[in-house]
Write an enzyme that holds these catalytic residues in place. Structure first.
Site, PDB file in Angstrom:
ATOM      1  N   ASP A   1      54.246  41.590  78.223  1.00 62.44           N
ATOM      2  CA  ASP A   1      54.281  40.133  78.271  1.00 62.44           C
ATOM      3  C   ASP A   1      54.519  39.584  79.668  1.00 62.44           C
ATOM      4  O   ASP A   1      54.081  38.478  79.982  1.00 62.44           O
ATOM      5  CB  ASP A   1      55.303  39.565  77.284  1.00 62.44           C
ATOM      6  CG  ASP A   1      56.681  40.189  77.397  1.00 62.44           C
ATOM      7  OD1 ASP A   1      56.879  41.069  78.260  1.00 62.44           O
ATOM      8  OD2 ASP A   1      57.571  39.810  76.612  1.00 62.44           O
TER       9      ASP A   1
ATOM     10  N   ASP B   1      68.052  41.608  80.077  1.00 63.60           N
ATOM     11  CA  ASP B   1      67.905  42.320  78.806  1.00 63.60           C
ATOM     12  C   ASP B   1      68.557  43.694  78.762  1.00 63.60           C
ATOM     13  O   ASP B   1      68.993  44.119  77.705  1.00 63.60           O
ATOM     14  CB  ASP B   1      66.437  42.472  78.395  1.00 63.60           C
ATOM     15  CG  ASP B   1      65.762  41.153  78.120  1.00 63.60           C
ATOM     16  OD1 ASP B   1      66.461  40.207  77.717  1.00 63.60           O
ATOM     17  OD2 ASP B   1      64.551  41.043  78.325  1.00 63.60           O
TER      18      ASP B   1
END
Length: 732
Positions: A72, A448
């Site tokens: 992404d 993350d």
């Protein structure tokens, strides 16, 4: 898992017409005006092992061992079967093309194995640039590019859908491109130009638009993501001109959004996965259906219907995501659940066309020894989450792969699974430290996946993510210059937001206490030179806090500029610095962070993006990067600054070991000395620069942070937004 949304209005290149075509890797409007480093640089990833959302994987139907993968925010890859690793294909995309590092879709040509296509565009927002299509005749070794007049959204909701790009099954020169806001585009010259075509839907209201394109025989099917659950959401064309709604298609919230589709050429059945939202988040219902294309008969083949009890008082809510068919065995299909948090996502496999299914998770043995971070601080890894990419090798029925929010798992026997991720690095890097001593040459802080201790650059850290506590995203990382064994970190975590290490970042312990605001707004943190004082920042709405007892107690520092990033003097433990972007003022403390006073003023007031760094081994030697306003230096602790004349733009600056015979550390900069934004090194205190990257190694936006290695002259570490940590060394 790649949730970092980067808004960089300031670096957007002008958009171009559909027919605009350029050859890559050169960047339109730019030329390499600076002589590269003598001998060149070798560039590699500091291995973490995945760490981002795998949104698509595509086996070539006609070539054994050939596959492609998309992410992404981190570009596209090709599988190299000889070396058993993925090869990055889009690292040539430069600073002005940062928005193209997100890959919306991929397509291959079954009749021409060397051809591959990518549609690129990370965000469809007004501040983002338009999308582009890359086309290659040599499996991605070189590309030609077509700039679009529409925007794509590879890091927006629905990014796990697709593919939205397809070579027409009747004509290899025809390419279909589904968009989020602008309907269906068609190219009749293999992607050189695109034109809109008539499609039987209104403009997209949600930004999903066309969610998938798939060939079934000589027909093309398109999914539509803006159905209300009662209107049509699957369309087809048999002649490449006229599109119609597929009759009898399933309805209801469980079949609201067609997520993915795959065609079984043996049975002539099209399998479609559905959900009530595009994902990867927000799905709570879904289904799987198949269409026999010869007679138009639909059959529901959902393995398990969402909505049952979980056993802990909750509801088993989820959607369906990936789907792949076995090219060798009729009726053999694999589908994935998605957003199934209570009972954990799984793959279901059928060998009888969906009449019965078995969960591949139930007997799965996961081996994450090659990428230990995948435990995320738990005893063992989960089977996966955000599973919307599923691939089944057309030459090996037991070779199945699936993407998650952090990796790509693969199996060769349907039981034993391990990451098949070598070569893929998708972390969004926020902080870098290269310690002057100790076993590890690098500590990294990421979005993350928290903080990692890289005892080797060529293997995923054996300790995984820093634990005690585990952070999802790191917000701060700081080392005591005179006591490099002492390191502190901050970030988003469920069991504390700050921690310290006394062994250089190998092991950690949480602060005994933290300010109340730390849980909702953890920001950057700094330790002074001897590790006796900590300063922690918590955003523009909150004051800074200070601790002089290793985080056992904290006190408010009213004079610290709110939202500033604290910086410690590398020599004098009593000195801290902070730059106030609101007023363009440099603040300094000479009493160990108790109070701050203004020094230099008028430095680019009002811009929130800057970087202030201190030269190692020197007190009061500060460098301030102010983007296109240039680079400034102070040698008096921030009382005055002088603009550096050798560059007109500086986005991030760091230091490394001095060159042989030099007394000042090497400087590394992402900036511009003439027309191109690139990576530079200076061995003479910024009097001159050499470019150390090249046109094939640019990695989009690289303005977060950079540092040299204090033990190896010439080695530089670069933070990327989606391609992990890149490190370069001179070719000697």
């Amino acid at each position: 898992m790649s949730t970092f949304h980067l808004s960089r209005r300031s670096v957007l290149a002008g958009t171009a017409a559909v027919a605009a075509v350029v050859s890559l890797p050169l960047i339109p409007g730019q030329a390499a005006a600076v002589t590269p480093a003598k001998g060149g640089y070798r560039w590699r990833n500091a291995v973490q092992g995945g760490t981002g959302f795998i949104t698509g994987v595509l086996f070539h139907p006609s070539v054994r061992g050939l596959a492609y993968l998309r992410t992404d925010i981190g570009g596209a890859y090709r599988w190299d079967d000889r070396t058993d690793r993925w090869v990055a294909l889009t690292d040539h995309l430069g600073w002005d093309d940062w928005n193209l590092l997100g890959v919306e879709a991929m397509a291959v040509d079954p009749a021409h194995p060397n051809r591959v296509y990518l549609s690129l565009g990370t965000y469809a927002q007004s501040w983002a640039g338009n999308g582009a299509v890359l086309r290659s005749e040599d499996r991605g070794a070189t590309w030609k590019r077509t700039d679009l007049t529409v925007k794509l959204g590879a890091n927006e909701d629905g990014r796990g859908c697709g593919e939205r790009l397809l070579v027409d099954p009747r004509d290899s020169d025809t390419l279909w491109l589904g968009t989020r806001h602008d309907g269906l585009l068609k190219s009749t010259d293999r992607g050189a130009t695109f034109e809109p075509v008539s499609f039987p839907t209104a403009p997209s209201a949600t930004g999903q638009g066309i969610t998938l394109l798939v060939a079934a025989g000589r027909s093309v099917y398109a999914g539509w993501g803006d159905s209300d659950g009662t209107s049509a959401n699957l369309y087809r064309t048999a002649d490449g001109t006229t599109w119609e709604a597929v009759p009898g298609q399933p309805a209801g919230t469980a079949a609201k959004v067609p997520v993915r589709a795959a065609y079984d050429r043996h049975t002539r059945e099209l399998y479609v996965t559905y959900a009530n939202a595009p994902g990867p988040n927000g799905q709570s219902d879904g289904s799987v259906h198949k269409l026999r294309t010869t007679n138009g008969k639909w059959t529901e083949v959902t393995p398990v219907k969402p909505g049952g009890a979980t056993g802990d008082g909750g509801t088993d809510s989820f959607g369906y995501g990936g789907v792949a068919v076995d090219a060798r065995h009729p009726g053999t299909v694999v589908v994935s659940t998605n957003n199934r948090w209570s009972l954990v996502d799984t793959l279901y496999r059928t060998t009888d066309g969906g009449r019965s299914w078995k969960s591949l998770r139930d007997k799965a043995v996961l081996d994450v020894s090659e990428t230990p971070y995948l435990t995320f601080g738990a005893d063992k890894p989960k089977f996966g989450w955000w599973i919307q990419a599923v691939g089944l090798d057309p030459y090996d029925s037991r070779h199945v792969v699936y993407g998650t929010g952090a990796t790509l798992y693969g199996t060769r026997d349907l039981k034993h699974w391990a990451p098949q991720i070598r070569g893929v690095e998708e972390a969004s890097i926020r902080q870098l430290i290269s310690p002057p001593s100790g076993p590890a040459h690098l500590l990294s802080g990421s979005g993350d996946v928290g903080v990692m201790y890289h005892e080797r650059l060529t293997a995923s850290p054996s300790r995984g993510m820093a634990s005690n506590p585990v952070f999802g995203t790191a917000t701060g990382l700081s080392l005591a210059a005179a006591k490099p064994s002492y390191v502190v970190r901050a970030g988003w975590g469920d069991n504390g937001n700050g921690a310290f290490s006394n062994d250089g970042g190998k092991t950690w312990a949480p602060f005994k206490a933290q300010p109340d605001v730390a849980k909702t707004a953890p920001g950057p943190i700094a330790t002074n030179a001897d590790g006796s004082v900590l300063l922690w920042s918590f955003g523009t709405a909150n004051p800074g806090y200070r601790s002089a007892d290793n985080g056992a107690t904290w006190g408010e520092v009213a004079s610290f500029p709110k939202g500033a990033t604290p910086l410690a003097d590398p020599v004098d433990p009593s000195r801290f610095y902070a730059f106030d972007t609101t007023t363009g003022t440099l603040f300094a403390s000479t009493d160990s962070g108790r109070t701050f006073t203004a020094r230099a003023t008028g430095l680019n007031s009002g811009d929130t993006e800057f970087q202030l760094v201190a030269a190692p081994g020197r007190s009061g030697d500060l460098w301030l990067s102010l983007k296109w306003n240039g680079l400034y230096r102070s040698t008096d602790g921030g009382a005055t600054f002088t603009k550096v004349a050798t560059c007109w733009a500086s986005y991030t600056l760091g230091f490394g070991k001095a060159a042989e015979g030099a007394s000042y550390p090497a400087l590394y900069m992402v900036g511009s000395t003439e027309t191109i934004t690139a990576v530079y090194r200076s061995d003479d205190e910024a009097k001159s620069w050499v470019r150390v990257n090249d046109d094939r190694h640019q990695w989009g936006w690289i303005g977060a942070t950079i540092t040299g290695d204090p033990r190896v002259h010439g080695r530089v570490y670069i933070a990327t937004n989606g391609r992990g940590v890149q490190y370069g060394e001179p070719v000697r």
